[in-house]
Design a protein around this motif. Sequence first.
Motif, PDB file in Angstrom:
ATOM      1  N   ARG A 296      -0.961  -7.921  -4.379  1.00 16.71           N
ATOM      2  CA  ARG A 296      -1.904  -6.809  -4.202  1.00 16.71           C
ATOM      3  C   ARG A 296      -1.135  -5.499  -4.190  1.00 16.71           C
ATOM      4  O   ARG A 296      -0.200  -5.312  -3.419  1.00 16.71           O
TER       5      ARG A 296
ATOM      6  N   ILE B   5      -4.597  -8.182  -7.478  1.00 18.71           N
ATOM      7  CA  ILE B   5      -5.488  -7.115  -7.004  1.00 18.71           C
ATOM      8  C   ILE B   5      -4.813  -5.774  -7.235  1.00 18.71           C
ATOM      9  O   ILE B   5      -3.663  -5.564  -6.824  1.00 18.71           O
TER      10      ILE B   5
ATOM     11  N   GLU C 221      -9.969  -1.939  -8.649  1.00 15.60           N
ATOM     12  CA  GLU C 221     -10.751  -0.838  -8.100  1.00 15.60           C
ATOM     13  C   GLU C 221      -9.994   0.469  -8.347  1.00 15.60           C
ATOM     14  O   GLU C 221      -8.892   0.644  -7.828  1.00 15.60           O
TER      15      GLU C 221
ATOM     16  N   SER D 263      -1.816  -1.377  -3.945  1.00 19.06           N
ATOM     17  CA  SER D 263      -2.754  -0.306  -3.644  1.00 19.06           C
ATOM     18  C   SER D 263      -1.996   1.011  -3.666  1.00 19.06           C
ATOM     19  O   SER D 263      -1.049   1.201  -2.881  1.00 19.06           O
TER      20      SER D 263
ATOM     21  N   GLU E  84      -5.569  -1.600  -6.780  1.00 18.88           N
ATOM     22  CA  GLU E  84      -6.409  -0.537  -6.225  1.00 18.88           C
ATOM     23  C   GLU E  84      -5.696   0.788  -6.420  1.00 18.88           C
ATOM     24  O   GLU E  84      -4.495   0.892  -6.162  1.00 18.88           O
ATOM     25  N   CYS E  85      -6.427   1.794  -6.855  1.00 20.30           N
ATOM     26  CA  CYS E  85      -5.823   3.107  -7.081  1.00 20.30           C
ATOM     27  C   CYS E  85      -6.857   4.190  -6.823  1.00 20.30           C
ATOM     28  O   CYS E  85      -7.981   4.120  -7.326  1.00 20.30           O
ATOM     29  N   ASN E  86      -6.460   5.204  -6.050  1.00 30.71           N
ATOM     30  CA  ASN E  86      -7.362   6.320  -5.756  1.00 30.71           C
ATOM     31  C   ASN E  86      -6.539   7.595  -5.527  1.00 30.71           C
ATOM     32  O   ASN E  86      -5.822   7.696  -4.533  1.00 30.71           O
TER      33      ASN E  86
ATOM     34  N   THR F 280       0.867  -1.172   0.000  1.00 26.99           N
ATOM     35  CA  THR F 280       0.000   0.000   0.000  1.00 26.99           C
ATOM     36  C   THR F 280       0.901   1.218   0.000  1.00 26.99           C
ATOM     37  O   THR F 280       1.646   1.448   0.961  1.00 26.99           O
TER      38      THR F 280
ATOM     39  N   ARG G 235      -9.324  -8.616  -8.841  1.00 26.82           N
ATOM     40  CA  ARG G 235     -10.069  -7.409  -8.497  1.00 26.82           C
ATOM     41  C   ARG G 235      -9.330  -6.170  -8.975  1.00 26.82           C
ATOM     42  O   ARG G 235      -8.106  -6.079  -8.837  1.00 26.82           O
TER      43      ARG G 235
END
Length: 568
Positions: free
Chosen positions: A414, A469, A505, A416, A471-473, A391, A503
């Motif tokens: 994963r 997986i 996101e 992120s 995830e990026c924001n 992360t 996944r």
Amino acid sequence: MESRFAPVLFTNYVPSNHELDEIHDLLIDSNDKINQIDTEIWRLHQSINELHHQRTELDAFIASHEALTAPMRRIPQEILQEIFVSCLPTRHNAVMSDTEAPLLLGRVCSQWRKISLSTPRLWSSMHLTFATKEPEFSWGDESPIESMTEDWNLHVEAVQAWLGRSGCLPLSISLFCPSRGYPLQYEEYLLETLNQFAHRWKNLILIVSSTPLPIFPSLSREAAPLLETLSFHNITNKPSSGIPSLDIFHAPLLQTVSSSHLRCVPAGMNWSRLTSLSLESHGPGSDELNPSNALAILRSSPSLTFCRLEFGWNTAYTLNGDVVTMPVLKTLSINEGTSILNSFFEHLRFPALVNLEFTPSPPDTYGEMDSSSSPSILILLPRIDRLEELTLSANNMFPATLSECLKHLPHITRLSILNNPTLDWHIGWPSPSNTLHVFNDYVVTLLTPHSPIGDQPLPVEILCPRLKILECNPGSVSDAALLLFIQQRTTHASLHDVQRLKRVEINFRRQKEIDILSVLSPDVLAETQISLKYFTYPTPSKQYSARAGLEEGSRLELPTKAFRYLYT
């Protein structure tokens, strides 16, 4: 019904006197029939009401007897107790609210109340909040202060009754004290009640707005022989001057320590038995967390499996000694604060680390970001043998730096990425064009397998081949590049010898360019969870209101006297 007046009904026809007499005679028979019908209707209603009454009695008879055959009555009390325990929250201690377990369980029926009150495990955890409500004005004889004092006394009695039901089980207690909006006597009674159960504390979490509450500095290590987890946090983030060292950190079974002030932790604590450690820094000074004392703590804590370090003010430090190896550390969370940790990471090795959370130093608000500097994460990653989850808060990071990080993640499953733009832009609106975005087309291209052309080999090595997986924001990648990435990592994953995505996101601060979900095949959508959120401009209200701007207190309201001249 036949009538010779049918042609003139519902017209403006005016009957003669003779016709009026004829109409009255005609209506006599009709009114008699209506009376007969009303009598019959009343009789039928009486019969129906009697039948409804009989049915209600039968329903009650059946329901009361069926209740005796309910499977719930046959469940042994031991199993029902296990079900009750499963109703407790898992992410925090039980709260003192009648809308949640365990108090809610006692409001179902007398039998459940009896069972819940006799199940110690339901009462072995408690989240306690100090009652800090403000006095309310009262028209009665009782003053607001007297009313609040009564409430505080009831609160202390409720806490004592709650913990008393836990029998002899170890206790998990979290205490939240946001401010001192209560009398000192109430605090003393409440803390004295908690102190009565100190010998059974197993997990203790303190979140306060000032120095530790008076009772805790006086607690010795012998007072809490079962204590395994101790967490103390000051929510005001003030420097630690005046905060005493807590002897309770010497509890013999203590394994998990979390503190917002290193000053609270005694220097001679037995670090070697800790398996989980979380430390924060809120000011300069040798008694606050810095790379120098952090390295010394890690050197003394070889048994850690979880470690979270949040550095604060940038202070000069000197590191000495050999490289420190953390042999069993699985999860590491680092927040650089304003420190530069390059030298700190050069003295560390993490052979067993699988999960990393990293927040780099924040960008210089008034200066230009230096792309030539070597981020400390590029020093850290090569010292991790097999990282599987990352992360990353990609503040003050260039896409080229992120790509260098990805080269050190061959085993990552994963990823992120939290990318906060360098400009303080209004949340919910698209970012300006000069805002730095890290997760862009360049980075996604490095993660995207490309099909070879003829016999020519692939020109670029595929990064993160085991990624499942993502995830990026927020994400600044284009929809076209993202679509190709998803397709190559799902439908064609086996052709490129990469793991299939499970996944994806991504939150965007822009509008949709391509409807990716409609392009992907049903098989991909069935096997891969894809969540793509785009920015949409607020839709202006089209509803017209003739009273717009005339809300109560509006400047458009006319004085009362003005209406006399308008309407007189």
